[in-house]
Enzyme design. Structure first.
Site, PDB file in Angstrom:
ATOM      1  N   GLY A  49      46.600 -40.391  38.088  1.00 32.77           N
ATOM      2  CA  GLY A  49      45.738 -40.844  39.147  1.00 32.77           C
ATOM      3  C   GLY A  49      46.143 -39.645  40.301  1.00 32.77           C
ATOM      4  O   GLY A  49      46.838 -38.854  40.435  1.00 32.77           O
ATOM      5  N   GLN A  54      45.820 -36.779  48.930  1.00 34.09           N
ATOM      6  CA  GLN A  54      46.718 -35.688  48.526  1.00 34.09           C
ATOM      7  C   GLN A  54      46.025 -34.286  48.359  1.00 34.09           C
ATOM      8  O   GLN A  54      46.748 -33.411  47.968  1.00 34.09           O
ATOM      9  CB  GLN A  54      46.950 -36.217  46.961  1.00 34.09           C
ATOM     10  CG  GLN A  54      48.052 -37.294  46.855  1.00 34.09           C
ATOM     11  CD  GLN A  54      48.661 -37.374  45.395  1.00 34.09           C
ATOM     12  OE1 GLN A  54      47.584 -38.447  44.792  1.00 34.09           O
ATOM     13  NE2 GLN A  54      49.602 -37.319  45.012  1.00 34.09           N
ATOM     14  N   CYS A 102      55.017 -37.601  41.032  1.00 32.29           N
ATOM     15  CA  CYS A 102      54.167 -37.751  41.981  1.00 32.29           C
ATOM     16  C   CYS A 102      53.497 -36.153  41.850  1.00 32.29           C
ATOM     17  O   CYS A 102      54.476 -35.245  42.081  1.00 32.29           O
ATOM     18  CB  CYS A 102      54.320 -38.179  43.383  1.00 32.29           C
ATOM     19  SG  CYS A 102      52.849 -37.888  44.545  1.00 32.29           S
ATOM     20  N   LEU A 103      52.191 -36.005  41.912  1.00 33.37           N
ATOM     21  CA  LEU A 103      51.778 -34.674  41.991  1.00 33.37           C
ATOM     22  C   LEU A 103      52.088 -33.944  43.452  1.00 33.37           C
ATOM     23  O   LEU A 103      52.280 -32.730  43.401  1.00 33.37           O
ATOM     24  CB  LEU A 103      50.208 -34.535  41.840  1.00 33.37           C
ATOM     25  CG  LEU A 103      49.903 -34.875  40.573  1.00 33.37           C
ATOM     26  CD1 LEU A 103      48.109 -34.796  40.338  1.00 33.37           C
ATOM     27  CD2 LEU A 103      50.411 -34.103  39.337  1.00 33.37           C
ATOM     28  N   HIS A 144      51.089 -47.328  42.915  1.00 27.74           N
ATOM     29  CA  HIS A 144      51.805 -45.923  43.501  1.00 27.74           C
ATOM     30  C   HIS A 144      50.370 -44.900  44.010  1.00 27.74           C
ATOM     31  O   HIS A 144      50.631 -44.446  45.399  1.00 27.74           O
ATOM     32  CB  HIS A 144      52.116 -45.097  42.221  1.00 27.74           C
ATOM     33  CG  HIS A 144      52.277 -43.486  42.571  1.00 27.74           C
ATOM     34  ND1 HIS A 144      53.670 -43.339  42.484  1.00 27.74           N
ATOM     35  CD2 HIS A 144      51.677 -42.595  43.234  1.00 27.74           C
ATOM     36  CE1 HIS A 144      53.821 -41.796  42.697  1.00 27.74           C
ATOM     37  NE2 HIS A 144      52.654 -41.584  43.133  1.00 27.74           N
ATOM     38  N   GLU A 145      49.170 -45.129  43.448  1.00 31.38           N
ATOM     39  CA  GLU A 145      48.119 -44.433  44.080  1.00 31.38           C
ATOM     40  C   GLU A 145      47.693 -44.931  45.496  1.00 31.38           C
ATOM     41  O   GLU A 145      47.430 -44.237  46.394  1.00 31.38           O
ATOM     42  CB  GLU A 145      46.832 -44.249  43.044  1.00 31.38           C
ATOM     43  CG  GLU A 145      47.363 -43.455  41.808  1.00 31.38           C
ATOM     44  CD  GLU A 145      47.933 -42.210  42.126  1.00 31.38           C
ATOM     45  OE1 GLU A 145      47.547 -41.424  43.047  1.00 31.38           O
ATOM     46  OE2 GLU A 145      48.440 -42.023  41.136  1.00 31.38           O
ATOM     47  N   HIS A 148      49.421 -44.083  48.585  1.00 30.73           N
ATOM     48  CA  HIS A 148      48.923 -42.844  49.247  1.00 30.73           C
ATOM     49  C   HIS A 148      48.188 -43.309  50.508  1.00 30.73           C
ATOM     50  O   HIS A 148      48.266 -42.329  51.462  1.00 30.73           O
ATOM     51  CB  HIS A 148      48.569 -41.856  48.371  1.00 30.73           C
ATOM     52  CG  HIS A 148      49.417 -41.346  47.586  1.00 30.73           C
ATOM     53  ND1 HIS A 148      50.393 -40.204  47.930  1.00 30.73           N
ATOM     54  CD2 HIS A 148      49.673 -41.095  46.032  1.00 30.73           C
ATOM     55  CE1 HIS A 148      51.081 -39.597  46.810  1.00 30.73           C
ATOM     56  NE2 HIS A 148      50.562 -40.298  45.765  1.00 30.73           N
TER      57      HIS A 148
HETATM   58 ZN    ZN Z   1      51.513 -39.953  43.944  1.00 28.61          ZN
END
Ligand code: ZN
Length: 178
Positions: A49, A54, A102-103, A144-145, A148
């Site tokens: 995701g 981000q 996480c990216l 999680h997404e 953000h």
């Molecule tokens: Zn993340």
């Protein structure tokens, strides 16, 4: 293919609250391009995701979707979805432990506990309204997404900082919490 640069932990933009998206905004060429770039970036980075902040866009927009995840082997596939202005209501106590990555925090994993069951309400790109009750891994990914969008990263939710480390070093076996 227009993968954008993913901001990393420490960048103050990741800590800001994202703005609600209006229906008019979704009709613009820029918005369509943003959604395409989000999917391109998520796929390029092998993510499950991605949230707009981000890539430096402070809008309440999340994309999800993966098949045969390389980053999380053995996890179920996640259907591709565009979530605009998502709102999550927990339907279970905090309790399900999952080794999150996480990216924006590359190369690391940490054990985070979250509710295992949630209700999520959102708009799609054609401004259709949706509401769904989801459980398990998918519920973890969505939470999680959506975190953000409020400037929250999974590292803020670590129960124990000893259960956090480099993916290629940390032993993620035998540490599952009840
Ligand atoms: Zn993340």
């Amino acid at each position: 293919m227009a993968a954008r640069k993913v901001l990393k932990l420490g960048d103050p933009v990741l800590r800001k609250i994202s703005q609600e998206i209006t229906e008019d905004e979704t009709k613009t060429k820029e918005f369509k391009k943003l959604i395409k770039d989000m999917f391109d970036t998520m796929k390029f980075e092998n993510g499950v995701g991605l949230a707009a902040p981000q890539i430096g866009v402070l809008k309440r927009l999340v994309v999800v979707g993966v098949e045969n995840s390389e980053r999380y082997p053995g996890t179920p596939d996640i259907e591709e979805k565009i979530l605009i202005n998502p709102v999550i209501t927990p339907l279970a106590p905090v309790g399900a432990g999952f080794w999150e990555g996480c990216l924006s925090v590359p190369g690391m994993r940490g054990l985070v506990e979250r509710p295992n069951k949630i209700k999520i309400e959102w708009y799609d790109e054609k401004w259709g309204q949706h509401s769904e009750i989801i459980e398990g891994y998918k519920a973890i990914v969505y939470q999680h997404e959506c975190d953000h969008l409020d400037g929250v990263l999974y590292v803020d939710r670590l129960k124990d900082t000893k259960l956090f480390g480099y993916t290629d070093v940390i032993d993620t076996q035998g540490n599952e919490l009840d």
